[in-house]
Motif scaffolding. Structure first.
Motif, PDB file in Angstrom:
ATOM      1  N   MET A 250       0.847  -1.178   0.000  1.00 53.53           N
ATOM      2  CA  MET A 250       0.000   0.000   0.000  1.00 53.53           C
ATOM      3  C   MET A 250       0.888   1.234   0.000  1.00 53.53           C
ATOM      4  O   MET A 250       1.504   1.580   1.007  1.00 53.53           O
ATOM      5  N   LEU A 252       1.625   5.408  -0.793  1.00 53.59           N
ATOM      6  CA  LEU A 252       0.898   6.626  -0.420  1.00 53.59           C
ATOM      7  C   LEU A 252      -0.310   6.809  -1.330  1.00 53.59           C
ATOM      8  O   LEU A 252      -1.390   7.176  -0.891  1.00 53.59           O
ATOM      9  N   ALA A 255      -3.069   4.439  -0.515  1.00 51.83           N
ATOM     10  CA  ALA A 255      -3.758   4.757   0.733  1.00 51.83           C
ATOM     11  C   ALA A 255      -5.026   5.558   0.479  1.00 51.83           C
ATOM     12  O   ALA A 255      -5.929   5.566   1.301  1.00 51.83           O
ATOM     13  N   PRO A 608       4.875   9.969   4.984  1.00 52.59           N
ATOM     14  CA  PRO A 608       3.426   9.978   5.205  1.00 52.59           C
ATOM     15  C   PRO A 608       2.869   8.652   5.733  1.00 52.59           C
ATOM     16  O   PRO A 608       1.948   8.661   6.535  1.00 52.59           O
ATOM     17  N   MET A 609       3.427   7.533   5.297  1.00 50.87           N
ATOM     18  CA  MET A 609       2.841   6.252   5.691  1.00 50.87           C
ATOM     19  C   MET A 609       3.364   5.747   7.027  1.00 50.87           C
ATOM     20  O   MET A 609       2.687   5.012   7.730  1.00 50.87           O
TER      21      MET A 609
ATOM     22  N   THR B  17      -4.385  13.570   0.215  1.00 52.53           N
ATOM     23  CA  THR B  17      -3.703  12.304  -0.056  1.00 52.53           C
ATOM     24  C   THR B  17      -2.574  12.068   0.939  1.00 52.53           C
ATOM     25  O   THR B  17      -1.846  11.089   0.826  1.00 52.53           O
ATOM     26  N   GLY B  18      -2.384  12.984   1.860  1.00 51.34           N
ATOM     27  CA  GLY B  18      -1.332  12.812   2.853  1.00 51.34           C
ATOM     28  C   GLY B  18       0.067  13.091   2.342  1.00 51.34           C
ATOM     29  O   GLY B  18       1.045  12.692   2.967  1.00 51.34           O
ATOM     30  N   ARG B  53      -1.529   9.884  10.686  1.00 49.41           N
ATOM     31  CA  ARG B  53      -1.898   8.748   9.849  1.00 49.41           C
ATOM     32  C   ARG B  53      -2.456   7.649  10.735  1.00 49.41           C
ATOM     33  O   ARG B  53      -1.862   7.283  11.745  1.00 49.41           O
ATOM     34  N   ALA B  64      -5.525   3.144   5.280  1.00 50.23           N
ATOM     35  CA  ALA B  64      -4.791   4.204   5.969  1.00 50.23           C
ATOM     36  C   ALA B  64      -5.594   5.474   5.789  1.00 50.23           C
ATOM     37  O   ALA B  64      -6.156   5.717   4.729  1.00 50.23           O
ATOM     38  N   PHE B  66      -5.604   9.774   6.513  1.00 49.57           N
ATOM     39  CA  PHE B  66      -4.750  10.914   6.840  1.00 49.57           C
ATOM     40  C   PHE B  66      -5.584  12.041   7.429  1.00 49.57           C
ATOM     41  O   PHE B  66      -6.719  12.251   7.027  1.00 49.57           O
TER      42      PHE B  66
END
Ligand code: SF4
Ligand code: SF4
Lengths: 730, 234
Positions: A250, A252, A255, A608-609, B17-18, B53, B64, B66
């Motif tokens: 998965m 970014l 996600a 970010p993840m 979208t983070g 997150r 996930a 955000f």
């Protein structure tokens, strides 16, 4: 104030205040004019339009300059690619300019290679050293002993380097970068007879199906497609586009998907064909589109006979029901759009898998239609086998035939050691680096002729993709050069001048700026009546030439001689017993292929993840981690047939249990204080597949072992997020 | 004191979208300190804006999510009444201000903020030459012992007010963009005047997807979130 007066005023002020004592009177700064109706007031100060060259997307930027210093970079609202928006890497370009470890002047090596021991020399001496070597090659009639290695260049710089090498008489000219879209071009050529990358009309689509295309973090034009994605979701009143992502990790991008399909690595093409077969079998295809492309449903169905649901489910490791559901949704929600990205292309069966995705677009009638794909006009053509060229160059170097290597970029970092590049380069007696930081390659160079930072440079930046109209972004210096550096193309021109004879005749231009202006003039197709100097100022002011006379590429059409895509079974380096896990090395959001690593803002930006800062990590599925007794942050050893690395583990719920992933971008030996010694470079693990001339970077197997409980992992957030998600209702 | 402006923001989680572009843009605009590995490992990161997150579910049905978190500019701000020196105050536009040269570093405000968006200068930070050239002249560089946080880029608001005043008009919708909203590729962040019912933020904040962060605490934030997607959302 009238535009004209503003412009004149601005030019005078800028030239006086900023470029006092500058060498060339040509180097006037042309401030950006903010149209009063544009609806933005980004603060005062003087803004200059330029272009970002931190990745191939080529976004337009505005740089806020006050008192001769660049303060802040913003997106250029007029630039068709990014429309005022920028990614994190684009924001950090100002730190390239002001990096405290920039190479301030030319350097000559005075210790062993890699030791970092250099002496300061003058430009005259530096160019003298280079030309002496080149003259020796000319005398010995072995001009092929010169090699030039750069990232993919486009526009005037590509033209200039090409001319330099051709005139000198060397064929060893390679433009290579790790995340090159070559394989996507090869696939497009096989399917459509043209190497044009696809332009995705994401904003207008209703069903987005991505096969490993990470379009919001790295694929082709992240800002463009990120913005289009926002529009697809919430830009239309009654429609919210659906997004399904196929890929074992998965990312970014994944996600943000509504449905994640963790297919086995290398099975993506098979899955696409399984979907295609179901669409054909259930007559959900667009018959007009098939006819227009000269295909017959019956024949195609027969050709895809092997891709029945049970078999595809077994090969991809996904439930049959989910595959059928996605196939039906994809075919019945129009317009629908399928993308194929690097995660698929860098498998051993990459290009054919990408072609399977092309077929999906064709089946639902999404070629050359709103909400579908169009041939991209950014760079309709480009290198298609730069990897093979790189391998050939490595062979030549290994044979001792290269005497002088001129290198722009950092291949010692970004070319996987499995290619043999490192040993081969060591055989080259004279290496010249043009890096502005002492990166891994510059540390091994004999001569460093430091380039300007982007914000000190002239240039044209042609986006690799992301537009249906051809365009040329322009770079202009926004501040006076900080150090005694010179732009790479200026050095080439000076060298040609020094060499004299044919070289001087072929590259007679006074300066790179003159060359650039000539090229832009041609591109723009200005008639005789146009005052070019005024037009040029206007272009600089707006950031480029956004309307050119170049013709748009013709639409995609399935080639009559193109066979149906048939990806072979994926092939992996390392046997399954010893190396039970698939390794994925993916571009980190902050670092792309490693270019972002030297900048502290990007090192500090939580991934970010994982929210990891300042380092590398390996992502492991919770189940796998438990089996191996690995906890969050433990130090783990990852070994492949090619190499071994130690790094901390991140227990990552979004990855297949038989896969591990390591981000690219860290593990530099040099590259300044912020990047040096941070994390590891996963390319050390990547193995090559047999003798294939194909960069299958995601086809290596590894094993993992827990080493200790302390991996020195630092995360900015709590591994689960610091607020309880029920509480925040998301 | 009344004002015709009530600044607010809408964060559309279905667009976000983070990617983190906003985080760097904020750091660049506001001279936010660069923090090393050690400092962040102590939980002392200085970012004014962070992306939370969340993992929801388990493999393979995992998602996930955000959540960009910045100062919520609460109308009933828990950080304000606890400051002994009024460094943390409420301004007429509804902004939650912070006067750096008043701050004596008790950190009561940070302790009281339920969103954990206030950051404290535990160290003096450095911008090794020539990196200091990038520092914006619009902003002070905060020293050790001072609390800081998101201001909705108040320097940009001030400038827009001056411009509007000199032209004898009110600020137009969309005229002010904080650095984060300006750069956000997906347009997830929208800033504007909540007091004007026709402004883009005000319209968006009436969306049925709206919610406020930790709403039950009664802080009345100026930031309105719009629920993100997922299959359940279509
Ligand atoms: S996407 Fe690439 S070109 Fe655009 S701002 Fe980011 S790094 Fe620069
Ligand atoms: S820039 Fe926009 S999309 Fe990216 S993390 Fe920030 S709010 Fe989300």
């Amino acid at each position: 104030m009238k535009r004209r007066t503003f412009l004149q005023l601005g030019t005078v002020i800028a030239a006086g205040a900023v470029l006092d004592g500058c060498r060339s009177k040509n180097e006037q700064l042309i401030p950006y004019l903010i149209p009063p109706d544009e609806g933005i007031t980004p603060g005062k100060g003087t803004y200059y339009a330029s272009s970002c060259n931190a990745c191939p997307a080529g976004c337009g930027i505005l740089v806020r300059v006050s008192e001769g210093r660049a303060k802040k970079i913003e997106g250029n609202p007029e630039h068709p690619i990014n429309r005022g928006k920028l990614c994190a890497r684009g924001q950090a370009v100002v730190q390239e300019l002001y990096h405290p470890d920039r190479v301030p002047h030319p350097l000559k090596r005075n210790g062993p290679r890699g030791s970092g021991a250099f002496t300061r020399i003058s430009w005259q001496e530096g160019i003298g050293l280079l030309t002496d070597r080149l003259k020796a090659l000319q005398r010995e009639q072995s001009t092929n002993g010169l090699a030039l290695l750069t990232p993919h260049l486009r526009g005037t710089l590509a033209e200039l380097t090409g001319r330099f090498m051709r005139t000198f008489g060397s064929t060893n000219h390679v433009s290579y970068e790790l995340l090159t879209p070559d394989l996507l071009r090869i696939a497009a050529r096989r399917s459509f007879g043209q190497p044009t990358l696809p332009y995705y009309d994401i904003a207008e689509t209703r069903y987005l199906l991505s096969f490993g295309a990470d379009f919001v973090d790295s694929h082709l034009s992240p800002v463009k497609y990120g913005s289009a994605f926002g529009e697809m979701r919430q830009g239309r009143d009654t429609v919210r586009g659906h997004f399904t992502y196929v890929g074992g990790r998965m990312s970014l991008t994944a996600a943000s998907a509504d449905r994640w399909m963790p297919a086995k690595p290398g099975s993506e093409g098979t899955l696409a064909l399984g979907i295609a077969r179901l669409i054909l079998a259930e007559s959900l295809y667009d018959s007009g589109a098939l006819a227009m492309n000269g295909l017959e449903a019956k024949k195609l169905l027969a050709a895809l006979d092997r891709y029945d649901l049970p078999r595809v489910a077994q090969l991809s490791g996904l439930p049959q029901g989910a595959i059928a559901e996605v196939a039906r949704e994809f075919a019945s929600t129009r317009p629908a759009l399928a993308l194929a990205g690097e995660m698929v292309a860098f498998q051993s069966n990459g290009p054919e898998s990408v072609r399977a995705v092309h077929l999906l677009n064709l089946l639902v009638g999404s070629l050359n239609r709103p909400g579908g794909i169009y041939p991209d006009a950014g760079s309709p053509s480009g290198p298609e086998n730069s990897f093979a060229e790189l391998i050939a160059l490595i062979e030549t170097m290994r044979g001792g035939h290269v005497k002088v290597a001129m290198i722009h970029g950092d291949p010692l970092y970004s070319v996987p050691p499995a290619t043999g590049f490192h040993d081969a380069l060591a055989k080259v007696p004279f290496i010249v680096s043009f890096s502005s930081l002492l990166d891994d390659t510059a540390l091994h160079a004999d001569l460093v002729l430091p380039d300007h930072a982007a914000l000190e440079s002239w240039g044209d930046v042609i986006p690799v993709a992301g537009t249906r109209e051809p365009l040329v972004g322009l770079m202009q210096p926004v501040v006076e050069p900080l150090f005694d550096t010179r732009q790479f193309p200026e050095v080439l021109l000076a060298t040609a001048h020094e060499l004299g004879g044919r070289m001087a005749a072929a590259l007679p231009d006074e300066s790179y700026l003159e060359l650039l202006k000539g090229a832009v003039r041609k591109q723009a197709g200005f008639g005789a009546g146009v005052d070019f100097e005024a037009a040029w100022v206007d272009l600089l002011q707006h950031g480029g030439l956004f309307k050119t006379k170049s013709v748009q590429p013709t639409g995609y059409r399935w080639s009559s001689d193109a066979p149906p895509p048939l990806p072979e079974d994926p092939d992996f380096a390392g046997d399954q017993k010893t190396y039970p896990f698939h390794l994925i090395a993916y571009p980190a959001t902050a670092f792309y292929d490693g270019r972002g690593a030297p900048y502290p803002w990007l090192q500090q930006l939580p991934d970010p993840m994982t929210t990891v800062v300042w380092g590398s990590w390996v992502e492991i599925n919770p189940e796998t981690a438990a089996e191996h007794g690995i906890g969050f942050g433990d130090l783990v050893e990852v070994s492949s047939p090619q190499g071994t690395l130690r790094l901390p583990a991140v227990v990552y719920p979004g990855i297949r249990p038989d896969m591990v992933a390591i981000p690219l971008g860290q593990g530099h030996r040099g590259m300044g204080r912020y990047a040096q010694g941070q994390g590891v470079n996963p390319l050390a693990l990547v193995a090559r597949q047999g003798t294939k001339q194909q960069p299958a970077w995601n086809a290596t197997r590894v094993r993992i072992t827990r080493i200790s409980g302390n991996g020195e992992l630092v995360t900015a957030g709590h591994p689960q997020g610091s607020l309880r998600s029920e509480l925040v209702e998301i | 004191m009344t004002s015709q402006y009530r600044w607010g923001m809408v964060v559309d989680l279905d667009r976000c979208t983070g990617c983190g572009a906003c985080v760097v843009a904020c750091q660049a605009e506001n001279n936010v300190a660069i923090c090393g590995k050690k400092e962040i490992s102590e939980g002392r990161n200085m970012h004014w804006l962070r992306i939370e997150r969340f993992w929801v579910g388990q493999y393979p049905d995992v998602r996930a999510r955000f959540l960009p978190v910045l100062c919520q500019h609460c109308h009933d701000a828990p950080c304000e009444p606890v400051c002994p020196v009024y460094a943390s105050y409420h301004n007429p536009d509804g902004l939650n201000g912070q006067v750096y040269n008043r701050c004596v570093g008790t950190r009561y405000c940070g302790n009281n903020c339920p969103y954990a968006v206030r950051v404290f200068n535990f160290y003096n930070h450095e911008w090794p030459n020539p990196l200091d050239n990038q520092l914006s002249p619009d902003m002070t560089v905060r020293t050790r012992g001072v609390m800081e946080k998101c201001t909705f880029c108040i320097q940009r608001i001030r400038r827009a007010k001056e411009d509007a005043k000199s032209e004898n008009r009110t600020i137009r919708d969309g005229e002010i963009q904080p650095a984060c909203a300006q750069t956000c590729p997906t347009d997830a962040l929208v800033f504007g005047n909540m007091a004007d019912p026709r402004s883009r933020v005000a319209i968006l904040s009436r969306s049925p997807r709206r919610f406020r962060l930790l709403e039950h605490l009664g802080t009345h934030p100026s930031i309105c979130y719009l629920k993100g997607g997922g299959r359940e959302h279509v």
